[in-house]
Design a protein around this motif. Structure first.
Motif, PDB file in Angstrom:
ATOM      1  N   LEU A 186      13.871  76.033 138.809  1.00 57.46           N
ATOM      2  CA  LEU A 186      14.104  76.688 140.093  1.00 57.46           C
ATOM      3  C   LEU A 186      13.275  77.956 140.154  1.00 57.46           C
ATOM      4  CD1 LEU A 186      17.967  76.276 140.141  1.00 57.46           C
ATOM      5  CD2 LEU A 186      16.297  74.924 141.402  1.00 57.46           C
ATOM      6  N   PRO A 187      13.132  78.569 141.325  1.00 56.87           N
ATOM      7  CA  PRO A 187      12.402  79.835 141.393  1.00 56.87           C
ATOM      8  C   PRO A 187      12.952  80.828 140.372  1.00 56.87           C
ATOM      9  CG  PRO A 187      12.868  79.050 143.593  1.00 56.87           C
ATOM     10  CD  PRO A 187      13.607  78.144 142.640  1.00 56.87           C
ATOM     11  N   ALA A 188      12.064  81.529 139.723  1.00 52.47           N
ATOM     12  CA  ALA A 188      12.381  82.525 138.685  1.00 52.47           C
ATOM     13  C   ALA A 188      12.771  81.895 137.355  1.00 52.47           C
ATOM     14  CB  ALA A 188      13.458  83.505 139.150  1.00 52.47           C
ATOM     15  N   SER A 189      12.665  80.570 137.209  1.00 49.14           N
ATOM     16  CA  SER A 189      12.920  79.936 135.916  1.00 49.14           C
ATOM     17  C   SER A 189      11.865  80.397 134.917  1.00 49.14           C
ATOM     18  CB  SER A 189      12.839  78.404 136.019  1.00 49.14           C
ATOM     19  OG  SER A 189      13.876  77.882 136.783  1.00 49.14           O
ATOM     20  N   GLU A 190      12.284  80.615 133.702  1.00 48.10           N
ATOM     21  CA  GLU A 190      11.360  80.958 132.629  1.00 48.10           C
ATOM     22  C   GLU A 190      10.849  79.661 132.013  1.00 48.10           C
ATOM     23  OE1 GLU A 190      10.297  84.004 131.483  1.00 48.10           O
ATOM     24  OE2 GLU A 190      11.354  84.950 133.142  1.00 48.10           O
ATOM     25  N   VAL A 191       9.543  79.580 131.799  1.00 45.34           N
ATOM     26  CA  VAL A 191       8.944  78.393 131.190  1.00 45.34           C
ATOM     27  C   VAL A 191       8.057  78.812 130.031  1.00 45.34           C
ATOM     28  CG1 VAL A 191       9.009  77.028 133.317  1.00 45.34           C
ATOM     29  CG2 VAL A 191       6.983  78.371 132.780  1.00 45.34           C
ATOM     30  N   GLU A 192       7.724  77.848 129.193  1.00 37.62           N
ATOM     31  CA  GLU A 192       6.792  78.113 128.109  1.00 37.62           C
ATOM     32  C   GLU A 192       5.813  76.947 128.008  1.00 37.62           C
ATOM     33  OE1 GLU A 192       9.574  78.760 124.943  1.00 37.62           O
ATOM     34  OE2 GLU A 192       9.697  76.637 124.449  1.00 37.62           O
ATOM     35  N   PHE A 193       4.640  77.247 127.503  1.00 36.56           N
ATOM     36  CA  PHE A 193       3.592  76.252 127.356  1.00 36.56           C
ATOM     37  C   PHE A 193       3.288  76.038 125.884  1.00 36.56           C
ATOM     38  CE2 PHE A 193       2.910  78.061 131.530  1.00 36.56           C
ATOM     39  CZ  PHE A 193       2.586  76.967 132.303  1.00 36.56           C
ATOM     40  N   GLU A 194       2.884  74.816 125.567  1.00 37.64           N
ATOM     41  CA  GLU A 194       2.436  74.487 124.216  1.00 37.64           C
ATOM     42  C   GLU A 194       1.221  73.578 124.355  1.00 37.64           C
ATOM     43  OE1 GLU A 194       3.987  71.963 120.360  1.00 37.64           O
ATOM     44  OE2 GLU A 194       5.459  72.733 121.782  1.00 37.64           O
ATOM     45  N   TYR A 195       0.262  73.771 123.484  1.00 34.79           N
ATOM     46  CA  TYR A 195      -0.914  72.906 123.471  1.00 34.79           C
ATOM     47  C   TYR A 195      -0.865  72.114 122.171  1.00 34.79           C
ATOM     48  CZ  TYR A 195      -5.744  71.362 123.743  1.00 34.79           C
ATOM     49  OH  TYR A 195      -6.879  70.597 123.810  1.00 34.79           O
ATOM     50  N   ARG A 196      -0.719  70.789 122.286  1.00 36.12           N
ATOM     51  CA  ARG A 196      -0.581  69.941 121.100  1.00 36.12           C
ATOM     52  C   ARG A 196      -1.427  68.685 121.268  1.00 36.12           C
ATOM     53  NH1 ARG A 196       5.024  67.454 120.414  1.00 36.12           N
ATOM     54  NH2 ARG A 196       5.641  69.572 120.900  1.00 36.12           N
ATOM     55  N   ASP A 197      -2.308  68.454 120.330  1.00 34.81           N
ATOM     56  CA  ASP A 197      -3.134  67.242 120.312  1.00 34.81           C
ATOM     57  C   ASP A 197      -3.832  66.984 121.648  1.00 34.81           C
ATOM     58  OD1 ASP A 197      -2.340  66.718 117.647  1.00 34.81           O
ATOM     59  OD2 ASP A 197      -0.527  65.719 118.365  1.00 34.81           O
ATOM     60  N   GLY A 198      -4.388  68.025 122.245  1.00 34.12           N
ATOM     61  CA  GLY A 198      -5.130  67.874 123.491  1.00 34.12           C
ATOM     62  C   GLY A 198      -4.275  67.760 124.741  1.00 34.12           C
ATOM     63  N   VAL A 199      -2.957  67.985 124.608  1.00 35.09           N
ATOM     64  CA  VAL A 199      -2.039  67.874 125.740  1.00 35.09           C
ATOM     65  C   VAL A 199      -1.339  69.212 125.955  1.00 35.09           C
ATOM     66  CG1 VAL A 199       0.036  66.708 126.608  1.00 35.09           C
ATOM     67  CG2 VAL A 199      -1.651  65.427 125.283  1.00 35.09           C
ATOM     68  N   ALA A 259      11.962  77.545 129.138  1.00 32.27           N
ATOM     69  CA  ALA A 259      12.094  78.422 127.973  1.00 32.27           C
ATOM     70  C   ALA A 259      13.560  78.551 127.585  1.00 32.27           C
ATOM     71  CB  ALA A 259      11.518  79.798 128.288  1.00 32.27           C
ATOM     72  N   GLY A 260      13.824  78.617 126.319  1.00 27.92           N
ATOM     73  CA  GLY A 260      15.176  78.820 125.831  1.00 27.92           C
ATOM     74  C   GLY A 260      16.052  77.591 125.842  1.00 27.92           C
ATOM     75  N   GLY A 261      15.630  76.547 126.504  1.00 25.22           N
ATOM     76  CA  GLY A 261      16.389  75.303 126.514  1.00 25.22           C
ATOM     77  C   GLY A 261      17.656  75.319 127.358  1.00 25.22           C
ATOM     78  N   LYS A 262      17.940  76.434 128.041  1.00 25.28           N
ATOM     79  CA  LYS A 262      19.134  76.501 128.879  1.00 25.28           C
ATOM     80  C   LYS A 262      18.768  76.222 130.326  1.00 25.28           C
ATOM     81  CE  LYS A 262      21.794  79.904 126.287  1.00 25.28           C
ATOM     82  NZ  LYS A 262      22.429  81.230 126.368  1.00 25.28           N
ATOM     83  N   THR A 263      19.694  75.608 131.047  1.00 27.70           N
ATOM     84  CA  THR A 263      19.485  75.415 132.477  1.00 27.70           C
ATOM     85  C   THR A 263      19.718  76.749 133.178  1.00 27.70           C
ATOM     86  OG1 THR A 263      21.793  74.877 132.967  1.00 27.70           O
ATOM     87  CG2 THR A 263      20.341  73.035 132.351  1.00 27.70           C
ATOM     88  N   ARG A 264      19.311  76.826 134.418  1.00 23.63           N
ATOM     89  CA  ARG A 264      19.511  78.062 135.178  1.00 23.63           C
ATOM     90  C   ARG A 264      20.996  78.387 135.295  1.00 23.63           C
ATOM     91  NH1 ARG A 264      17.433  79.905 140.544  1.00 23.63           N
ATOM     92  NH2 ARG A 264      17.507  82.131 140.268  1.00 23.63           N
ATOM     93  N   GLY A 265      21.823  77.350 135.480  1.00 24.18           N
ATOM     94  CA  GLY A 265      23.266  77.551 135.564  1.00 24.18           C
ATOM     95  C   GLY A 265      23.839  78.103 134.264  1.00 24.18           C
ATOM     96  N   GLU A 266      23.380  77.569 133.134  1.00 22.59           N
ATOM     97  CA  GLU A 266      23.842  78.059 131.833  1.00 22.59           C
ATOM     98  C   GLU A 266      23.443  79.516 131.624  1.00 22.59           C
ATOM     99  OE1 GLU A 266      23.698  73.860 129.333  1.00 22.59           O
ATOM    100  OE2 GLU A 266      21.887  75.084 129.492  1.00 22.59           O
TER     101      GLU A 266
END
Length: 76
Positions: free
Chosen positions: A22-35, A41-48
């Motif tokens: 959702l808007p303002a959600s925290e995300v993270e990026f990873e680069y693995r094997d060309g992908v 981020a954090g593995g929690k839903t916005r509600g959690e």
């Protein structure tokens, strides 16, 4: 889909919905094997996240939920 000069890209609505982004959600990026992998981020839903921020916030008033609801409804 194109990346803007600022490195921005629009995540399609269906994918955002499926991922719970959702808007303002925290995300993270990873680069693995060309992908490039994008995940919440954090593995929690916005509600959690919201629940954990609010937990204990109102306990300082010293009243139970039932007491607060009675007052909110006009003291009945």
């Amino acid at each position: 889909m194109r990346i803007t000069s600022k490195g921005q890209v629009t995540i399609p609505a269906g994918i955002r919905r499926q991922a719970g982004l959702l808007p303002a959600s925290e995300v993270e990026f990873e680069y693995r094997d060309g992908v490039v992998i994008l995940r919440r981020a954090g593995g929690k839903t916005r509600g959690e996240e919201l629940v954990s921020r609010l937990r204990g916030m109102f306990s300082a008033c010293g009243k139970s939920t039932d007491e607060i609801m009675r007052e909110t409804r006009g003291g009945e």
